[in-house]
Design an enzyme around this catalytic site. Structure first.
Site, PDB file in Angstrom:
ATOM      1  N   GLU A   1      10.489   0.596   9.990  1.00 40.18           N
ATOM      2  CA  GLU A   1      11.498   1.911   9.699  1.00 40.18           C
ATOM      3  C   GLU A   1      10.571   3.028  10.134  1.00 40.18           C
ATOM      4  OE1 GLU A   1      14.441   1.374   8.589  1.00 40.18           O
ATOM      5  OE2 GLU A   1      14.373  -0.537   7.743  1.00 40.18           O
TER       6      GLU A   1
ATOM      7  N   LYS B   1       0.854  -1.195  -0.042  1.00 35.36           N
ATOM      8  CA  LYS B   1       0.146  -0.114  -0.092  1.00 35.36           C
ATOM      9  C   LYS B   1       1.005   1.316   0.141  1.00 35.36           C
ATOM     10  CE  LYS B   1      -1.816   2.751   3.024  1.00 35.36           C
ATOM     11  NZ  LYS B   1      -1.741   3.927   2.378  1.00 35.36           N
TER      12      LYS B   1
END
Ligand code: NAD
Length: 478
Positions: A258, A184
């Protein structure tokens, strides 16, 4: 130093042919969403609508995950690595062939200068696919056992600051290791991911190996919480990262995160000033400061503070802000109205808390989202602008006297993604690097990326590594 006047050098938009609307890319084909919802993606430099994009709901995510599962079981995981490598090489070459078009598309949708999308983002995208193509048939030599197995279906969610590059960081290692993916992209920058879907078709990638579902946070949530996902890879804010970690904790899903950063860029008195100033500018004004590892806290040794500040101000006055498609532009548009509001708010807090704000004379375009390159001096460690990620072209300047004080201040942050050190002494670089709690430490440079080099954080910057041999671990059952 006066700013030279250049004639405008706009890159042509005609190389990009935008469709009016885009469907979801599931099982190798573009198609409508189940509930027919859509949203618009705009150019942040002009606020012009670029295209309408489908908003994937839970039923669409479910279809995408099923397609990825089928492709995983029947095609991709069973395919020899040398065959998977051919697809990755093919994708890398198509990215190179379509590089100019992808760079223009990225600058249109994101607002970043064409110089950056053309010279940094897109070449690195190709490099990531080339690099991982090389691993696909050599995984048994990666140090994870004689026959490392893939994990299955990866659900991947990425942010808007490096849209196609973050896609490459996610998809290239996943595919090289034999996984299939549902990705996405961010809601403000879906267009290059959709162009990438076309590249998958062009490369004859088997249907279902890569699926792209567009949408906002709810689509992301449906994807990472889907029970059919074996692995979650997320790049984005620490806040959302924590939500994902909580949602995945009771499951067997393997997760890598991250997240944000508040990197220190440390300049010692023996550093060459001009070189350090270039590194400071690259550290915080590259990509309008929308960089997770941006050098947003400058720590300067007190003895050279005035020299460095004077040079930095002179250099900032030469930066050109404006049309992202102009090849002379250094600073482009802020990606969204929401991000601009956040940068403005934190800058006002900086002033209210007593720091001094400075920007070079700089005319901002009337339309679109813009913020001038900004420096705050007189910043203390307790100020919010020294602690919170602004994710914009705003630098907080602090000082230090001794290396020990520099380490103390650099590490005084909840984050730990990156850091920079500027000095002539190799021994001091090594001394600092071994004490800085950051995933990457750059010495006499900043914001250098390479697919062979692992990247990732400590503390609230997340966990797991992307890139290099270490990055493969996130996509293997080890
Ligand atoms: P964000 O967390 O709001 O959004 C990132 C992505 O997550 C988007 O695609 C968004 O739609 C999706 N999302 C939002 N809510 C979600 C939810 N509840 N569940 C699942 N997905 C959800 O962050 P952003 O504003 O798009 O990006 C900026 C942040 O990303 C910054 O904090 C920056 O430091 C970080 N970032 C980190 C790295 C890195 O490698 N460490 C790289 C780039 C950006």
């Amino acid at each position: 130093m006066p700013k030279f006047e250049y004639a405008p050098a706009p890159e042509s938009r005609s190389i990009v042919s935008l469709r009016e609307s885009y469907g979801l890319f599931i099982n190798g084909e573009f198609g409508p969403g189940v509930d027919g919802r859509a949203f618009k993606t705009i150019s942040p430099a002009t606020e012009e609508v670029l295209a309408e994009v489908t908003e994937a709901g839970p039923a669409d995510v479910d279809r995408a995950v099923s397609a990825a599962r089928k492709a995983y079981e029947h095609t991709w995981s069973a395919m020899p690595g040398r065959e998977r490598a051919k697809y990755l090489f093919r994708i890398a070459r198509i990215v190179q062939e379509r590089a100019r078009e992808l760079a223009v598309l990225e600058s249109l949708d994101n607002g970043k200068p064409i110089r950056e999308s053309r010279d940094v983002d897109i070449p690195l995208v190709a490099a990531h696919f080339f690099y991982h193509a090389g691993w696909a048939d050599k995984l048994e030599y990666a140090g994870y056992g004689p026959a490392p197995r893939p994990l299955g279906v990866a659900g991947q969610v990425i942010p808007w600051n490096f849209p196609l590059l973050m896609l490459a960081w996610k998809i290239a290692p996943a595919l090289a290791c034999g996984n299939t993916v549902v990705l996405k992209p961010a809601e403000t920058t879906p267009l290059t991911a959709l162009a990438f879907a076309e590249i998958c078709q062009q490369a004859d990638l088997p249907p279902g190996v890569v699926n792209i579902v567009t949408g906002a946070g709810e689509t992301g949530r449906a994807l990472v919480e889907h029970p059919g996902i074996d692995k979650v890879a997320f790049t984005g804010s620490t806040e959302v990262g924590k939500q994902i970690a909580r949602a995945c904790a009771p499951t067997r899903k393997k997760v890598t995160l991250e997240l944000g950063g508040k990197a220190a860029n440390v300049v010692f008195e023996d550093a060459p000033v001009d070189q350090a100033v270039e590194g400071i500018v690259n550290g915080i004004f590259f990509n309008q400061g929308h960089v997770c590892c941006a050098g947003s806290r400058l720590l300067v040794q007190e003895s050279v503070y005035s020299d460095v500040l004077a040079s930095l101000r002179r250099r900032l006055a030469t930066l050109r802000l404006g049309d992202p498609l102009d090849k002379n532009t250094d600073v482009g548009a802020i990606n969204s109205a929401a991000q601009l509001a956040k940068i403005r708010e934190l800058s006002e807090v900086g002033e209210a808390e007593g720091a001094q704000r400075w920007s070079p004379p700089c005319e901002l375009p009337v339309k679109g989202f813009w913020f001038p390159p900004t420096i705050f001096t007189g910043v203390s460690q307790a100020h919010r602008i020294a602690r919170e990620e602004i994710f914009g072209p705003v630098l907080s300047v602090l000082t230090f006297r001794t290396p020990a004080e520099a380490v103390e201040k650099a590490n005084n942050t909840p984050y730990g993604l990156s850091a920079g050190v500027w000095t002539e002494k190799g021994s001091l670089i090594l001394w600092m690097a071994s004490r800085l709690r950051a995933g990457v430490v750059w010495a006499n440079t900043f914001n250098k990326f390479d697919p062979t080099s692992p990247f990732g954080g400590y503390k609230e910057s997340g966990y797991g590594r992307e890139g290099g041999r270490h990055g493969l671990e996130a996509y293997l059952d080890v």
